[in-house]
Design a protein around this motif. Sequence first.
Motif, mmCIF file in Angstrom:
data_model
loop_
_atom_site.group_PDB
_atom_site.id
_atom_site.type_symbol
_atom_site.label_atom_id
_atom_site.label_comp_id
_atom_site.label_asym_id
_atom_site.label_seq_id
_atom_site.Cartn_x
_atom_site.Cartn_y
_atom_site.Cartn_z
ATOM 1 N N ALA A 34 0.831 -1.203 0.000
ATOM 2 C CA ALA A 34 0.000 0.000 0.000
ATOM 3 C C ALA A 34 0.866 1.253 0.000
ATOM 4 C CB ALA A 34 -0.918 -0.006 1.219
ATOM 5 N N ARG A 35 1.944 1.210 0.744
ATOM 6 C CA ARG A 35 2.845 2.368 0.806
ATOM 7 C C ARG A 35 3.454 2.660 -0.565
ATOM 8 N NH1 ARG A 35 7.543 3.140 5.432
ATOM 9 N NH2 ARG A 35 8.075 5.317 4.938
ATOM 10 N N ALA A 36 3.835 1.598 -1.288
ATOM 11 C CA ALA A 36 4.427 1.784 -2.604
ATOM 12 C C ALA A 36 3.400 2.295 -3.606
ATOM 13 C CB ALA A 36 5.035 0.465 -3.084
ATOM 14 N N GLN A 37 2.126 1.949 -3.423
ATOM 15 C CA GLN A 37 1.061 2.356 -4.333
ATOM 16 C C GLN A 37 0.490 3.732 -4.024
ATOM 17 O OE1 GLN A 37 -1.570 -1.155 -3.830
ATOM 18 N NE2 GLN A 37 -1.488 -1.324 -6.054
ATOM 19 N N ALA A 38 0.847 4.318 -2.902
ATOM 20 C CA ALA A 38 0.209 5.557 -2.431
ATOM 21 C C ALA A 38 0.246 6.650 -3.505
ATOM 22 C CB ALA A 38 0.895 6.049 -1.163
ATOM 23 N N PRO A 39 -0.922 7.159 -3.929
ATOM 24 C CA PRO A 39 -0.949 8.215 -4.939
ATOM 25 C C PRO A 39 -0.604 9.590 -4.365
ATOM 26 C CG PRO A 39 -3.170 7.651 -4.275
ATOM 27 C CD PRO A 39 -2.264 6.692 -3.570
ATOM 28 N N GLY A 173 -7.317 9.158 -6.105
ATOM 29 C CA GLY A 173 -6.227 9.635 -5.260
ATOM 30 C C GLY A 173 -6.571 9.775 -3.802
ATOM 31 N N ASN A 174 -7.860 9.678 -3.465
ATOM 32 C CA ASN A 174 -8.247 9.769 -2.063
ATOM 33 C C ASN A 174 -7.905 8.467 -1.329
ATOM 34 O OD1 ASN A 174 -11.095 11.923 -1.448
ATOM 35 N ND2 ASN A 174 -9.357 12.266 -2.786
ATOM 36 N N LEU A 175 -7.781 8.579 -0.031
ATOM 37 C CA LEU A 175 -7.659 7.411 0.833
ATOM 38 C C LEU A 175 -9.053 7.095 1.359
ATOM 39 C CD1 LEU A 175 -6.224 5.356 2.699
ATOM 40 C CD2 LEU A 175 -5.782 7.247 4.285
ATOM 41 N N GLY A 176 -9.575 5.933 1.003
ATOM 42 C CA GLY A 176 -10.883 5.510 1.481
ATOM 43 C C GLY A 176 -10.745 4.579 2.666
ATOM 44 N N VAL A 177 -11.535 4.810 3.721
ATOM 45 C CA VAL A 177 -11.441 4.018 4.948
ATOM 46 C C VAL A 177 -12.843 3.648 5.421
ATOM 47 C CG1 VAL A 177 -10.615 3.944 7.337
ATOM 48 C CG2 VAL A 177 -9.333 5.243 5.617
ATOM 49 N N MET A 178 -13.048 2.373 5.724
ATOM 50 C CA MET A 178 -14.293 1.902 6.312
ATOM 51 C C MET A 178 -13.992 1.365 7.708
ATOM 52 S SD MET A 178 -17.553 1.329 6.308
ATOM 53 C CE MET A 178 -18.226 1.328 4.638
ATOM 54 N N THR A 179 -14.681 1.906 8.724
ATOM 55 C CA THR A 179 -14.437 1.508 10.107
ATOM 56 C C THR A 179 -15.694 0.905 10.713
ATOM 57 O OG1 THR A 179 -12.787 3.261 10.392
ATOM 58 C CG2 THR A 179 -13.703 2.304 12.394
ATOM 59 N N TYR A 203 -13.174 9.577 3.547
ATOM 60 C CA TYR A 203 -12.314 9.841 2.407
ATOM 61 C C TYR A 203 -11.342 10.949 2.799
ATOM 62 C CZ TYR A 203 -15.444 6.958 -0.344
ATOM 63 O OH TYR A 203 -16.177 5.893 -0.804
ATOM 64 N N PHE A 204 -10.048 10.637 2.712
ATOM 65 C CA PHE A 204 -8.989 11.582 3.033
ATOM 66 C C PHE A 204 -8.406 12.120 1.725
ATOM 67 C CE2 PHE A 204 -9.439 8.958 6.688
ATOM 68 C CZ PHE A 204 -8.843 9.560 7.789
ATOM 69 N N ASP A 205 -8.224 13.432 1.657
ATOM 70 C CA ASP A 205 -7.586 14.039 0.488
ATOM 71 C C ASP A 205 -6.558 15.055 0.982
ATOM 72 O OD1 ASP A 205 -6.981 14.620 -2.135
ATOM 73 O OD2 ASP A 205 -8.635 16.048 -2.395
ATOM 74 N N THR A 206 -5.543 15.279 0.196
ATOM 75 C CA THR A 206 -4.546 16.290 0.544
ATOM 76 C C THR A 206 -4.139 17.041 -0.721
ATOM 77 O OG1 THR A 206 -2.401 16.699 1.616
ATOM 78 C CG2 THR A 206 -2.592 14.685 0.305
ATOM 79 N N PHE A 207 -3.860 18.323 -0.565
ATOM 80 C CA PHE A 207 -3.417 19.135 -1.696
ATOM 81 C C PHE A 207 -2.573 20.289 -1.161
ATOM 82 C CE2 PHE A 207 -7.382 20.950 -0.228
ATOM 83 C CZ PHE A 207 -7.163 22.313 -0.251
ATOM 84 N N THR A 208 -1.794 20.893 -2.047
ATOM 85 C CA THR A 208 -0.918 22.007 -1.676
ATOM 86 C C THR A 208 -1.274 23.221 -2.513
ATOM 87 O OG1 THR A 208 0.876 20.499 -1.064
ATOM 88 C CG2 THR A 208 1.472 22.789 -1.483
ATOM 89 N N GLU A 209 -1.462 24.361 -1.849
ATOM 90 C CA GLU A 209 -1.771 25.595 -2.542
ATOM 91 C C GLU A 209 -0.512 26.150 -3.202
ATOM 92 O OE1 GLU A 209 -5.064 28.081 -0.760
ATOM 93 O OE2 GLU A 209 -4.095 27.337 1.055
ATOM 94 N N PRO A 210 -0.685 27.037 -4.199
ATOM 95 C CA PRO A 210 0.483 27.581 -4.906
ATOM 96 C C PRO A 210 1.509 28.234 -3.997
ATOM 97 C CG PRO A 210 -1.521 28.080 -6.121
ATOM 98 C CD PRO A 210 -1.951 27.471 -4.807
ATOM 99 N N GLU A 211 1.054 28.828 -2.878
ATOM 100 C CA GLU A 211 2.016 29.501 -1.990
ATOM 101 C C GLU A 211 2.676 28.534 -1.009
ATOM 102 O OE1 GLU A 211 0.699 29.536 1.331
ATOM 103 O OE2 GLU A 211 -1.037 28.635 0.419
#
Length: 258
Positions: A34-39, A173-179, A203-211
């Motif tokens: 999973a770590r190697a596949q992480a988008p 690209g999101n991380l999907g989690v079922m608990t 669903y976890f998502d991450t992004f970086t702004e231009p600054e």
Amino acid sequence: MFAVAFLIAAAVAGPASAQGRAGGARAGGPPPTARAQAPKDFTGYWVAVVTEHWHLRMEMPPKNDFSMLPVNAEARRLAGMWTPTQDAGNECRSYGAASIMRIPGRLHILWADDNTLEIDTDSGTQKRMLHFATPGAPAASAAPAPLDWQGYSVAQWAGMQVGRGGRTPGPNGNLGVMTTKMKAGYLRKNGVPYSENATLQEYFDTFTEPEGTSWLVVTSIITDPTYLTGPYATTNHFKKIPDMQGWDPTPCRADQPR
């Protein structure tokens, strides 16, 4: 609203098996982890940024405040009788997986191993373990029987190919989690309950702004046939910080916002 409706539909449909996703068994080598596949990279330190519902999150919510919660009559009755003193010895009821991301504080996300993502919280000093499928076997088969505040979480990368033409649910690209397997706890710190029958789709998502500012966005969808009349969806925001400065581990407390 469209995005939330899409995620609720994905949660109701349930997660697809992680087995057989694209990039599975490679000729001459083991399947990728999973770590190697992480988008995307979700690791690091994050601090909650509370931009809405301030009085319900940064302060102790008022008694009998059920705003935005699709709760039934029994949930209202139980919350109406709740007092902090009744949780002596069970103060972590409001720090379970179904509510911990709403509590202001900091997160530390790291890889516990190549197929397990760990989330530590300084509020309540909680630890969540997100289990990806071990190559060749579904992660759910390893789920332990005992209930836990943080439950048992099965994770997968959303939007990845499954078999021929299929894809795992959720935005690419999101991380999907079922608990599941969560101990009964509180959706809000004024005693609004969720039961052991509750399920949590995230669903976890991450992004970086231009600054350069990086953000973590966590969309949570809770269903509970015991106390909810429909899915309860929330979105929580966290800003990435360079290190653990400000990390403030606290015990579970029934009479404090965090």
